[in-house]
Write a protein that holds these residues in place. Structure first.
Motif, PDB file in Angstrom:
ATOM      1  N   GLU A 147       0.825  -1.199   0.000  1.00 55.06           N
ATOM      2  CA  GLU A 147       0.000   0.000   0.000  1.00 55.06           C
ATOM      3  C   GLU A 147       0.865   1.256   0.000  1.00 55.06           C
ATOM      4  O   GLU A 147       0.614   2.201  -0.767  1.00 55.06           O
ATOM      5  CB  GLU A 147      -0.906  -0.010   1.226  1.00 55.06           C
ATOM      6  CG  GLU A 147      -1.915   1.121   1.248  1.00 55.06           C
ATOM      7  CD  GLU A 147      -2.851   1.010   2.433  1.00 55.06           C
ATOM      8  OE1 GLU A 147      -3.442   2.053   2.794  1.00 55.06           O
ATOM      9  OE2 GLU A 147      -2.977  -0.088   2.998  1.00 55.06           O
ATOM     10  N   LYS A 148       1.901   1.277   0.818  1.00 57.84           N
ATOM     11  CA  LYS A 148       2.809   2.434   0.863  1.00 57.84           C
ATOM     12  C   LYS A 148       3.533   2.600  -0.472  1.00 57.84           C
ATOM     13  O   LYS A 148       3.685   3.712  -0.978  1.00 57.84           O
ATOM     14  CB  LYS A 148       3.831   2.257   1.988  1.00 57.84           C
ATOM     15  CG  LYS A 148       3.278   2.415   3.380  1.00 57.84           C
ATOM     16  CD  LYS A 148       4.398   2.285   4.403  1.00 57.84           C
ATOM     17  CE  LYS A 148       3.884   2.481   5.817  1.00 57.84           C
ATOM     18  NZ  LYS A 148       4.977   2.336   6.811  1.00 57.84           N
ATOM     19  N   HIS A 149       3.990   1.487  -1.018  1.00 58.02           N
ATOM     20  CA  HIS A 149       4.715   1.519  -2.281  1.00 58.02           C
ATOM     21  C   HIS A 149       3.825   2.060  -3.400  1.00 58.02           C
ATOM     22  O   HIS A 149       4.251   2.912  -4.187  1.00 58.02           O
ATOM     23  CB  HIS A 149       5.202   0.110  -2.624  1.00 58.02           C
ATOM     24  CG  HIS A 149       5.898  -0.003  -3.938  1.00 58.02           C
ATOM     25  ND1 HIS A 149       7.125   0.577  -4.194  1.00 58.02           N
ATOM     26  CD2 HIS A 149       5.540  -0.637  -5.087  1.00 58.02           C
ATOM     27  CE1 HIS A 149       7.490   0.313  -5.434  1.00 58.02           C
ATOM     28  NE2 HIS A 149       6.551  -0.425  -5.999  1.00 58.02           N
ATOM     29  N   ALA A 150       2.579   1.582  -3.459  1.00 55.37           N
ATOM     30  CA  ALA A 150       1.658   2.038  -4.502  1.00 55.37           C
ATOM     31  C   ALA A 150       1.389   3.530  -4.378  1.00 55.37           C
ATOM     32  O   ALA A 150       1.375   4.256  -5.381  1.00 55.37           O
ATOM     33  CB  ALA A 150       0.358   1.253  -4.417  1.00 55.37           C
ATOM     34  N   ARG A 151       1.186   4.012  -3.159  1.00 54.43           N
ATOM     35  CA  ARG A 151       0.930   5.451  -2.973  1.00 54.43           C
ATOM     36  C   ARG A 151       2.139   6.275  -3.398  1.00 54.43           C
ATOM     37  O   ARG A 151       1.983   7.323  -4.041  1.00 54.43           O
ATOM     38  CB  ARG A 151       0.576   5.736  -1.512  1.00 54.43           C
ATOM     39  CG  ARG A 151      -0.804   5.278  -1.087  1.00 54.43           C
ATOM     40  CD  ARG A 151      -1.266   6.010   0.159  1.00 54.43           C
ATOM     41  NE  ARG A 151      -0.344   5.825   1.272  1.00 54.43           N
ATOM     42  CZ  ARG A 151      -0.475   4.890   2.206  1.00 54.43           C
ATOM     43  NH1 ARG A 151      -1.490   4.038   2.143  1.00 54.43           N
ATOM     44  NH2 ARG A 151       0.397   4.790   3.188  1.00 54.43           N
ATOM     45  N   ARG A 152       3.323   5.812  -3.041  1.00 55.89           N
ATOM     46  CA  ARG A 152       4.534   6.567  -3.386  1.00 55.89           C
ATOM     47  C   ARG A 152       4.721   6.638  -4.901  1.00 55.89           C
ATOM     48  O   ARG A 152       4.986   7.696  -5.470  1.00 55.89           O
ATOM     49  CB  ARG A 152       5.763   5.923  -2.741  1.00 55.89           C
ATOM     50  CG  ARG A 152       7.064   6.631  -3.101  1.00 55.89           C
ATOM     51  CD  ARG A 152       8.271   5.949  -2.464  1.00 55.89           C
ATOM     52  NE  ARG A 152       9.488   6.639  -2.835  1.00 55.89           N
ATOM     53  CZ  ARG A 152      10.152   6.439  -3.972  1.00 55.89           C
ATOM     54  NH1 ARG A 152       9.678   5.558  -4.862  1.00 55.89           N
ATOM     55  NH2 ARG A 152      11.249   7.101  -4.238  1.00 55.89           N
ATOM     56  N   VAL A 153       4.584   5.479  -5.573  1.00 55.21           N
ATOM     57  CA  VAL A 153       4.765   5.452  -7.026  1.00 55.21           C
ATOM     58  C   VAL A 153       3.744   6.345  -7.704  1.00 55.21           C
ATOM     59  O   VAL A 153       4.074   7.131  -8.608  1.00 55.21           O
ATOM     60  CB  VAL A 153       4.673   4.005  -7.554  1.00 55.21           C
ATOM     61  CG1 VAL A 153       4.607   3.987  -9.076  1.00 55.21           C
ATOM     62  CG2 VAL A 153       5.869   3.187  -7.068  1.00 55.21           C
ATOM     63  N   MET A 154       2.496   6.274  -7.278  1.00 53.38           N
ATOM     64  CA  MET A 154       1.457   7.072  -7.937  1.00 53.38           C
ATOM     65  C   MET A 154       1.619   8.561  -7.644  1.00 53.38           C
ATOM     66  O   MET A 154       1.270   9.394  -8.489  1.00 53.38           O
ATOM     67  CB  MET A 154       0.072   6.593  -7.516  1.00 53.38           C
ATOM     68  CG  MET A 154      -0.316   5.245  -8.125  1.00 53.38           C
ATOM     69  SD  MET A 154      -0.061   5.153  -9.942  1.00 53.38           S
ATOM     70  CE  MET A 154      -1.025   6.544 -10.523  1.00 53.38           C
ATOM     71  N   ARG A 155       2.150   8.924  -6.482  1.00 58.26           N
ATOM     72  CA  ARG A 155       2.448  10.345  -6.233  1.00 58.26           C
ATOM     73  C   ARG A 155       3.447  10.864  -7.253  1.00 58.26           C
ATOM     74  O   ARG A 155       3.314  11.970  -7.777  1.00 58.26           O
ATOM     75  CB  ARG A 155       2.999  10.531  -4.811  1.00 58.26           C
ATOM     76  CG  ARG A 155       1.973  10.619  -3.721  1.00 58.26           C
ATOM     77  CD  ARG A 155       2.535  11.256  -2.460  1.00 58.26           C
ATOM     78  NE  ARG A 155       3.702  10.559  -1.944  1.00 58.26           N
ATOM     79  CZ  ARG A 155       3.667   9.573  -1.062  1.00 58.26           C
ATOM     80  NH1 ARG A 155       2.503   9.169  -0.582  1.00 58.26           N
ATOM     81  NH2 ARG A 155       4.779   9.009  -0.635  1.00 58.26           N
ATOM     82  N   ILE A 156       4.466  10.048  -7.527  1.00 56.68           N
ATOM     83  CA  ILE A 156       5.483  10.461  -8.492  1.00 56.68           C
ATOM     84  C   ILE A 156       4.893  10.530  -9.892  1.00 56.68           C
ATOM     85  O   ILE A 156       5.120  11.488 -10.637  1.00 56.68           O
ATOM     86  CB  ILE A 156       6.680   9.490  -8.444  1.00 56.68           C
ATOM     87  CG1 ILE A 156       7.384   9.593  -7.092  1.00 56.68           C
ATOM     88  CG2 ILE A 156       7.663   9.786  -9.580  1.00 56.68           C
ATOM     89  CD1 ILE A 156       8.472   8.550  -6.881  1.00 56.68           C
ATOM     90  N   VAL A 157       4.107   9.521 -10.277  1.00 53.55           N
ATOM     91  CA  VAL A 157       3.485   9.510 -11.604  1.00 53.55           C
ATOM     92  C   VAL A 157       2.571  10.709 -11.776  1.00 53.55           C
ATOM     93  O   VAL A 157       2.603  11.405 -12.804  1.00 53.55           O
ATOM     94  CB  VAL A 157       2.710   8.200 -11.832  1.00 53.55           C
ATOM     95  CG1 VAL A 157       1.924   8.254 -13.143  1.00 53.55           C
ATOM     96  CG2 VAL A 157       3.665   7.015 -11.841  1.00 53.55           C
TER      97      VAL A 157
END
Length: 300
Positions: A265-275
């Motif tokens: 969940e943390k990883h997905a949020r971080r990646v999508m913030r960057i995208v």
């Protein structure tokens, strides 16, 4: 748990630099790859055309034939494949040693003596000459220096929902307008003089015992100060970072990068913030196509 893990991890290694070989010259790339058969031909052939003498690929237990595809893409004397299954290595006290740093240290010590420059990049990153006809030509004005930092020029999905059969360069032309405005998406990759290399990292290296270098315009800065907008430059070389490629590949990136449900969940949020930050404000960037036209390359 995550905090204590990162506190324990060893992400810097000191080395004794190799003694430069007589007549050393040119640029070599050090790459760690796992299951990159779809994209590695384009990546390898682009850099070969751009004047890179040799590619050292540390193959992280690929199961898709990455090494075989790579060997077919380049002349035999232009590529070395090193088996490098990235299992976790720990000291007796439990500190994990960053496996990418270990591979980079191995490459620098064992292969660096023959080259003027070593570039440490990934298969989703391309070193693009801005006006020169080759990477070595682009570096000619930086001969007095030992560490060059290139900021990520961040490319998002560019409207691609599915993979583009390896043709990244002509299908991804929208990048973040200002990479230095990306709070979580800015970092650097580096070219270094292996004969002056004293400390190994991933995004910054020690040379002559110091953590400092220059940008591609020759402007100096300590590594800790590189994110100052005054350090921004793409005068000679541009580092294109295709952060997501297609949406399907983005979803695979999110799924494959986590180690637990909570971390997922943390990883997905971080990646999508960057995208989201990349795609919020974009410009068309045809620098790589201009380079290919300049050298007469009909296809990437």
């Amino acid at each position: 748990m995550a905090l204590s893990f990162f506190l324990r991890a060893i992400s810097r290694l000191r080395i004794t630099p190799p003694i430069p070989a007589p007549g050393r010259s040119g640029v070599a790339i050090v790459l760690i790859a796992k299951n990159e058969a779809r994209h590695i031909t384009e990546w390898a052939q682009f850099h070969h055309r751009a004047g890179v003498r040799h590619v050292f690929v540390y193959d992280n237990a690929s199961t898709d034939g990455t090494a075989e595809v790579l060997r077919a893409a380049l002349p035999a004397d232009a590529v070395t494949v090193v088996p490098w299954a990235q299992k976790r290595f720990r000291t007796q006290r439990g500190r994990e040693i960053h496996n990418q740093v270990l591979a980079y240290a191995h490459a620098a010590v064992n292969f660096g003596a023959d080259f003027r420059w070593l570039a440490f990049i990934d298969v989703d990153e391309f070193l693009v000459p801005v006006t020169a006809r080759s990477i070595p030509e682009a570096l000619e004005g930086l001969d007095a220096h030992a560490h060059v930092s290139l900021p990520w020029q961040m490319f998002g999905r560019c409207g691609n929902t599915q993979p583009t059969d390896g043709a990244v360069l002509r299908n991804y032309l929208q990048r973040a307008a200002d990479p230095f405005a990306l709070r979580h998406g800015l970092n650097f990759k580096c070219l270094v003089d292996p004969a002056r290399l004293t400390e190994i990292g991933v995004h910054g290296f020690g040379v002559d015992g110091k953590n400092e270098g220059v940008n591609d315009a020759g402007r100096p800065a300590a590594h800790k100060d590189r994110k100052n907008p005054d350090f921004a430059s793409r005068e000679r070389l541009q580092l294109n970072h295709y952060y997501t490629r297609s949406d399907a590949e983005l979803q695979a990136k999110i799924k494959g990068g986590a180690i637990s449900d909570v971390e997922a969940e943390k990883h997905a949020r971080r990646v999508m913030r960057i995208v989201d930050a990349i795609e919020a404000d974009t410009v068309e960037d045809r620098t790589v196509l201009a380079f290919l036209d300049r050298i007469g390359a009909a296809n990437p």
